[in-house]
Design a protein around this motif. Structure first.
Motif, PDB file in Angstrom:
ATOM      1  N   PRO A  54       0.803  -1.226   0.000  1.00  0.00           N
ATOM      2  CA  PRO A  54       0.000   0.000   0.000  1.00  0.00           C
ATOM      3  C   PRO A  54       0.842   1.286   0.000  1.00  0.00           C
ATOM      4  N   THR A  55       2.086   1.203   0.410  1.00  0.00           N
ATOM      5  CA  THR A  55       2.911   2.412   0.511  1.00  0.00           C
ATOM      6  C   THR A  55       4.063   2.464  -0.489  1.00  0.00           C
ATOM      7  N   THR A  56       4.503   1.311  -1.007  1.00  0.00           N
ATOM      8  CA  THR A  56       5.704   1.281  -1.843  1.00  0.00           C
ATOM      9  C   THR A  56       5.617   0.182  -2.898  1.00  0.00           C
ATOM     10  N   LEU A  57       6.241   0.439  -4.036  1.00  0.00           N
ATOM     11  CA  LEU A  57       6.430  -0.598  -5.052  1.00  0.00           C
ATOM     12  C   LEU A  57       7.898  -0.977  -5.023  1.00  0.00           C
ATOM     13  N   HIS A  58       8.194  -2.176  -4.512  1.00  0.00           N
ATOM     14  CA  HIS A  58       9.573  -2.674  -4.465  1.00  0.00           C
ATOM     15  C   HIS A  58       9.839  -3.402  -5.773  1.00  0.00           C
ATOM     16  N   LYS A  59      11.002  -3.173  -6.371  1.00  0.00           N
ATOM     17  CA  LYS A  59      11.404  -3.879  -7.591  1.00  0.00           C
ATOM     18  C   LYS A  59      12.669  -4.661  -7.298  1.00  0.00           C
ATOM     19  N   HIS A  60      12.706  -5.889  -7.802  1.00  0.00           N
ATOM     20  CA  HIS A  60      13.866  -6.756  -7.608  1.00  0.00           C
ATOM     21  C   HIS A  60      14.309  -7.280  -8.971  1.00  0.00           C
ATOM     22  N   GLU A  61      15.599  -7.205  -9.220  1.00  0.00           N
ATOM     23  CA  GLU A  61      16.140  -7.619 -10.512  1.00  0.00           C
ATOM     24  C   GLU A  61      16.215  -9.125 -10.674  1.00  0.00           C
ATOM     25  N   ASP A  62      16.244  -9.849  -9.544  1.00  0.00           N
ATOM     26  CA  ASP A  62      16.361 -11.302  -9.643  1.00  0.00           C
ATOM     27  C   ASP A  62      15.527 -11.987  -8.570  1.00  0.00           C
ATOM     28  N   GLU A  63      15.414 -13.300  -8.723  1.00  0.00           N
ATOM     29  CA  GLU A  63      14.597 -14.094  -7.805  1.00  0.00           C
ATOM     30  C   GLU A  63      15.145 -14.056  -6.377  1.00  0.00           C
ATOM     31  N   GLU A  64      16.449 -14.012  -6.243  1.00  0.00           N
ATOM     32  CA  GLU A  64      17.050 -13.975  -4.905  1.00  0.00           C
ATOM     33  C   GLU A  64      16.643 -12.702  -4.166  1.00  0.00           C
ATOM     34  N   GLY A  65      16.598 -11.573  -4.855  1.00  0.00           N
ATOM     35  CA  GLY A  65      16.150 -10.329  -4.237  1.00  0.00           C
ATOM     36  C   GLY A  65      14.703 -10.413  -3.798  1.00  0.00           C
ATOM     37  N   MET A  66      13.862 -11.030  -4.629  1.00  0.00           N
ATOM     38  CA  MET A  66      12.449 -11.209  -4.282  1.00  0.00           C
ATOM     39  C   MET A  66      12.316 -12.158  -3.102  1.00  0.00           C
ATOM     40  N   ARG A  67      13.074 -13.241  -3.100  1.00  0.00           N
ATOM     41  CA  ARG A  67      13.053 -14.200  -1.989  1.00  0.00           C
ATOM     42  C   ARG A  67      13.394 -13.499  -0.679  1.00  0.00           C
ATOM     43  N   ASN A  68      14.443 -12.690  -0.703  1.00  0.00           N
ATOM     44  CA  ASN A  68      14.855 -11.979   0.506  1.00  0.00           C
ATOM     45  C   ASN A  68      13.779 -11.017   0.988  1.00  0.00           C
ATOM     46  N   CYS A  69      13.130 -10.321   0.070  1.00  0.00           N
ATOM     47  CA  CYS A  69      12.061  -9.387   0.424  1.00  0.00           C
ATOM     48  C   CYS A  69      10.885 -10.128   1.063  1.00  0.00           C
ATOM     49  N   ILE A  70      10.466 -11.230   0.447  1.00  0.00           N
ATOM     50  CA  ILE A  70       9.339 -12.016   0.965  1.00  0.00           C
ATOM     51  C   ILE A  70       9.636 -12.493   2.382  1.00  0.00           C
ATOM     52  N   LEU A  71      10.842 -12.978   2.600  1.00  0.00           N
ATOM     53  CA  LEU A  71      11.222 -13.470   3.928  1.00  0.00           C
ATOM     54  C   LEU A  71      11.335 -12.325   4.937  1.00  0.00           C
ATOM     55  N   LYS A  72      11.961 -11.244   4.537  1.00  0.00           N
ATOM     56  CA  LYS A  72      12.149 -10.092   5.425  1.00  0.00           C
ATOM     57  C   LYS A  72      10.804  -9.520   5.875  1.00  0.00           C
ATOM     58  N   MET A  73       9.855  -9.443   4.946  1.00  0.00           N
ATOM     59  CA  MET A  73       8.561  -8.839   5.247  1.00  0.00           C
ATOM     60  C   MET A  73       7.603  -9.813   5.937  1.00  0.00           C
ATOM     61  N   GLY A  74       7.976 -11.096   6.009  1.00  0.00           N
ATOM     62  CA  GLY A  74       7.142 -12.072   6.708  1.00  0.00           C
ATOM     63  C   GLY A  74       5.945 -12.556   5.911  1.00  0.00           C
ATOM     64  N   TYR A  75       5.985 -12.448   4.584  1.00  0.00           N
ATOM     65  CA  TYR A  75       4.862 -12.889   3.767  1.00  0.00           C
ATOM     66  C   TYR A  75       4.784 -14.412   3.675  1.00  0.00           C
ATOM     67  N   ALA A  76       5.910 -15.095   3.872  1.00  0.00           N
ATOM     68  CA  ALA A  76       5.954 -16.558   3.796  1.00  0.00           C
ATOM     69  C   ALA A  76       6.166 -17.139   5.188  1.00  0.00           C
ATOM     70  N   ARG A  77       5.777 -18.387   5.333  1.00  0.00           N
ATOM     71  CA  ARG A  77       6.020 -19.060   6.618  1.00  0.00           C
ATOM     72  C   ARG A  77       7.455 -19.582   6.638  1.00  0.00           C
ATOM     73  N   ASP A  78       7.969 -19.778   7.826  1.00  0.00           N
ATOM     74  CA  ASP A  78       9.302 -20.347   7.966  1.00  0.00           C
ATOM     75  C   ASP A  78       9.286 -21.785   7.474  1.00  0.00           C
ATOM     76  N   GLU A  79      10.258 -22.128   6.662  1.00  0.00           N
ATOM     77  CA  GLU A  79      10.365 -23.498   6.152  1.00  0.00           C
ATOM     78  C   GLU A  79      11.191 -24.311   7.118  1.00  0.00           C
ATOM     79  N   GLU A  80      10.686 -25.471   7.459  1.00  0.00           N
ATOM     80  CA  GLU A  80      11.401 -26.329   8.390  1.00  0.00           C
ATOM     81  C   GLU A  80      11.646 -27.681   7.796  1.00  0.00           C
TER      82      GLU A  80
END
Length: 80
Positions: A54-80
């Motif tokens: 709602p406040t920002t459009l984040h852009k990531h050049e690669d999948e690793e950047g997107m993965r890090n964003c998803i994990l940092k923001m808590g959108y995904a559950r922890d994988e065990e």
């Protein structure tokens, strides 16, 4: 255009989210931000990964950047 995948924050793993995004699906994640619930859109246009909040459009050049964003923001559950 494929149907969006809808989930609540922490419901899917980061690999499930990224698999859907790679398939061309938009992933809509319901997340709590700033004391209220908002919808976040995660997508890929073939070149750039996007995380539209709602406040920002984040852009990531690669999948690793997107993965890090998803994990940092808590959108995904922890994988065990």
């Amino acid at each position: 255009m494929p149907e969006p995948l809808r989930a609540k924050s922490g419901e899917l793993t980061v690999d499930e989210i990224l698999a859907a995004v790679r398939e061309g699906r938009r992933v809509l994640v319901e997340a709590e931000m700033m004391g209220s619930v908002h919808e976040v859109s995660l997508r890929h246009d073939g070149t750039t990964f996007y995380c539209d909040t709602p406040t920002t459009l984040h852009k990531h050049e690669d999948e690793e950047g997107m993965r890090n964003c998803i994990l940092k923001m808590g959108y995904a559950r922890d994988e065990e």
